[in-house]
Motif scaffolding. Structure first.
Motif: not given
Length: 192
Positions: A75, A77, A84, A95, A101, A103-105, A107-108
Motif C-alpha cells: 500500500r 503511504v 499489508v 489506491g 492495494e 483497503a485502508t481498514d 493494518h500494515s
C-alpha cells in the motif's frame, strides 16, 4: 540508452501485448516461480497488483493460499510502501495511481515477508531493475530486512544485458520470467 529511453521502449512493448499473450506468459512465469524451492519454503509472500500489462500474480495468490502462506500486498503511504496481509483478493481496492492495494481498514504488518515479488519495466542479468521512476520499491527494500528474498518478476523480453544503475537502486536476489529463473547468490544459502 539512458533510463528514460529504456523505460519508454519497454513500456511501449509491454502495452502492445494482447490479453491472451499476457495471460499465457503470466501463467508460464507464475508456474516457473511456484516450481522453485524458494516458493515452497516461504511462509510470508508479498505480491503486487499488476498494471499496464505487468506479469500477473493471481495464480501465485491461489497457490500461496492453498499452501497456508501469509500473503501481503503493498500500500502506498506518502512516499513509501507498507506491506499489508490480505486473506482474499476482494480486500484490494483502487489506491494510489489506480493500482489495487489493501483497503485502508486493514493494518500494515510489522512482519517482513520472506519473499517479495517486485514488478518493473526492465531487468538485467546482473540483478538490477528499472521501475517507473518513483522509487517506491527501492525505498522499501533499502529499509527491509536482509532476510527478505527480492524476486524480480517479468516477461523474458523485459530482460536486458545491463541497465544503468543509480546510487539508490536496490538489487535483486532472483529474477523469474516466463522462460527462466536467474539467481544471484547474495543472501540465499539453500534457496534456489
Amino acid at each position: 540508452m539512458d533510463k528514460r529511453a529504456i523505460r519508454a521502449h519497454m513500456l511501449k512493448r509491454r502495452r502492445a501485448l494482447l490479453p491472451e499473450q499476457v495471460a499465457q506468459l503470466s501463467h508460464l512465469a507464475q508456474q516457473q516461480l511456484v516450481a522453485t524451492e524458494l516458493f515452497c519454503s516461504a511462509q510470508r509472500l508479498a505480491l503486487y497488483s499488476p498494471i499496464h500489462n505487468e506479469t500477473a500474480t493471481s495464480e501465485l495468490f491461489v497457490a500461496a493460499a492453498r499452501q497456508g502462506k501469509q500473503v501481503y500486498y503493498p500500500r502506498v503511504v506518502k512516499e513509501g510502501l507498507c506491506m499489508v496481509e490480505i486473506d482474499r483478493p476482494e480486500q484490494l481496492v483502487p489506491g494510489a495511481f489506480g493500482v489495487l492495494e489493501p483497503a485502508t481498514d486493514l493494518h500494515s504488518s510489522q512482519q517482513v515477508p520472506d519473499v517479495i515479488l517486485i514488478p518493473g519495466v526492465a531487468f538485467d542479468r546482473r540483478g538490477h531493475r528499472l521501475g517507473y521512476g518513483r522509487g517506491f520499491y527501492d525505498r522499501y527494500l533499502a529499509c527491509c530486512s536482509d532476510r527478505a528474498v527480492r524476486v524480480g518478476f517479468c516477461y523474458s523480453f523485459q530482460l536486458c544485458d545491463a541497465l544503468p544503475v543509480g546510487a539508490h537502486d536496490q538489487s535483486l536476489d532472483i529474477l523469474v520470467t516466463d522462460t527462466e529463473t536467474i539467481t544471484w547468490w547474495r543472501r540465499l544459502p539453500g534457496l534456489t
